[in-house]
Design a protein around this motif. Structure first.
Motif, mmCIF file in Angstrom:
data_model
loop_
_atom_site.group_PDB
_atom_site.id
_atom_site.type_symbol
_atom_site.label_atom_id
_atom_site.label_comp_id
_atom_site.label_asym_id
_atom_site.label_seq_id
_atom_site.Cartn_x
_atom_site.Cartn_y
_atom_site.Cartn_z
ATOM 1 N N LEU A 95 0.826 -1.204 0.000
ATOM 2 C CA LEU A 95 0.000 0.000 0.000
ATOM 3 C C LEU A 95 0.867 1.264 0.000
ATOM 4 C CD1 LEU A 95 -3.085 0.232 0.141
ATOM 5 C CD2 LEU A 95 -2.875 0.492 2.616
ATOM 6 N N LEU A 96 2.012 1.200 0.679
ATOM 7 C CA LEU A 96 2.881 2.370 0.809
ATOM 8 C C LEU A 96 3.754 2.585 -0.417
ATOM 9 C CD1 LEU A 96 4.125 1.980 4.500
ATOM 10 C CD2 LEU A 96 2.637 3.774 3.618
ATOM 11 N N THR A 97 4.052 1.516 -1.142
ATOM 12 C CA THR A 97 5.076 1.624 -2.172
ATOM 13 C C THR A 97 4.577 1.360 -3.586
ATOM 14 O OG1 THR A 97 5.702 -0.676 -1.770
ATOM 15 C CG2 THR A 97 6.948 1.005 -0.594
ATOM 16 N N ASP A 98 3.410 0.763 -3.717
ATOM 17 C CA ASP A 98 2.920 0.389 -5.041
ATOM 18 C C ASP A 98 1.714 1.254 -5.404
ATOM 19 O OD1 ASP A 98 1.892 -0.712 -7.310
ATOM 20 O OD2 ASP A 98 1.664 -2.741 -6.505
ATOM 21 N N ASP A 99 1.904 2.126 -6.400
ATOM 22 C CA ASP A 99 0.835 3.053 -6.767
ATOM 23 C C ASP A 99 -0.415 2.341 -7.259
ATOM 24 O OD1 ASP A 99 1.880 5.481 -6.060
ATOM 25 O OD2 ASP A 99 2.979 5.725 -7.938
ATOM 26 N N LEU A 113 -3.205 4.770 5.313
ATOM 27 C CA LEU A 113 -1.764 4.909 5.083
ATOM 28 C C LEU A 113 -1.423 5.023 3.599
ATOM 29 C CD1 LEU A 113 -0.292 2.446 7.737
ATOM 30 C CD2 LEU A 113 -0.168 4.941 7.755
ATOM 31 N N SER A 114 -2.325 4.589 2.730
ATOM 32 C CA SER A 114 -2.034 4.721 1.299
ATOM 33 C C SER A 114 -1.903 6.190 0.917
ATOM 34 C CB SER A 114 -3.109 4.029 0.456
ATOM 35 O OG SER A 114 -4.342 4.708 0.600
ATOM 36 N N PHE A 119 3.211 11.625 -0.702
ATOM 37 C CA PHE A 119 4.377 12.294 -0.125
ATOM 38 C C PHE A 119 5.530 11.295 -0.057
ATOM 39 C CE2 PHE A 119 0.370 13.575 1.873
ATOM 40 C CZ PHE A 119 0.293 14.908 1.489
ATOM 41 N N PRO A 120 6.195 11.050 -1.186
ATOM 42 C CA PRO A 120 7.203 9.973 -1.247
ATOM 43 C C PRO A 120 8.293 10.091 -0.192
ATOM 44 C CG PRO A 120 6.733 10.839 -3.439
ATOM 45 C CD PRO A 120 6.016 11.738 -2.475
ATOM 46 N N ALA A 126 6.389 6.200 7.550
ATOM 47 C CA ALA A 126 5.237 5.320 7.770
ATOM 48 C C ALA A 126 5.647 3.857 7.867
ATOM 49 C CB ALA A 126 4.221 5.502 6.648
ATOM 50 N N SER A 127 6.716 3.481 7.165
ATOM 51 C CA SER A 127 7.076 2.062 7.122
ATOM 52 C C SER A 127 8.037 1.662 8.242
ATOM 53 C CB SER A 127 7.676 1.688 5.760
ATOM 54 O OG SER A 127 8.881 2.375 5.540
ATOM 55 N N LEU A 128 8.618 2.642 8.935
ATOM 56 C CA LEU A 128 9.611 2.334 9.977
ATOM 57 C C LEU A 128 9.111 1.302 10.987
ATOM 58 C CD1 LEU A 128 12.183 2.774 11.666
ATOM 59 C CD2 LEU A 128 11.064 4.783 12.677
#
Ligand code: ZN
Length: 151
Positions: A95-99, A113-114, A119-120, A126-128
């Motif tokens: 969700l965070l990395t794949d558009d 979170l998507s 805001f790249p 968010a992923s930490l």
């Protein structure tokens, strides 16, 4: 409510009032994570009972997104098995990395979170907590893990 509104509301709420924030008595695993890009630092406390995450809390200092993400994560994984929590990590990571990844039902508030994809520079914020969790759950000896870093 569209996803951007949901994102803003959920992030604000969980940053202002983080859930499961503080030390955890009787924790079985304590892992530190840091995101040097932003200066986010957190310590994840887990109490595992067999294969289940019986309790989870976190401490640390970070930006609104890192704090809100950790708060959301603790709510989502408490009571889950190790495998369920790792599956959730995979879905959130996508969700965070794949558009192209659409939030599926069952993610609940985590779907917000998507919004971070807009805001790249903040994706690592968010992923930490999720990387810290995955590292802790995948390690046979979590307390021997050196601190997790997004770098
Ligand atoms: Zn941050």
């Amino acid at each position: 409510m569209d996803l951007q509104d949901l994102y803003r509301d959920v992030i604000l709420d969980h940053n202002r009032t983080p859930r499961n924030f503080g030390p955890l008595e009787g924790s079985s695993t304590d892992v530190q994570g840091s995101n040097p890009l932003c200066g986010d630092r957190l310590t994840l406390h887990l109490r595992l009972a067999g294969d289940r995450i019986e309790d989870v809390r976190f401490e640390g200092h970070g930006c609104a997104i890192s704090t809100a993400s950790a708060s959301l994560m603790t709510e989502a994984i408490k009571g889950r098995t190790r495998a369920e929590a790792l599956a959730l990590f995979e879905r959130v990571h996508a969700l965070l990395t794949d558009d192209a990844a659409a939030p599926d039902e069952g993610l609940g508030k985590l779907a917000a979170l998507s919004g971070v994809r807009e805001f790249p520079a903040r994706v690592k914020c968010a992923s930490l907590c999720w990387h810290t969790l995955a590292t802790a759950l995948k390690s046979p000896a979590p307390d021997a893990i050196a601190a997790v870093s997004t770098e």
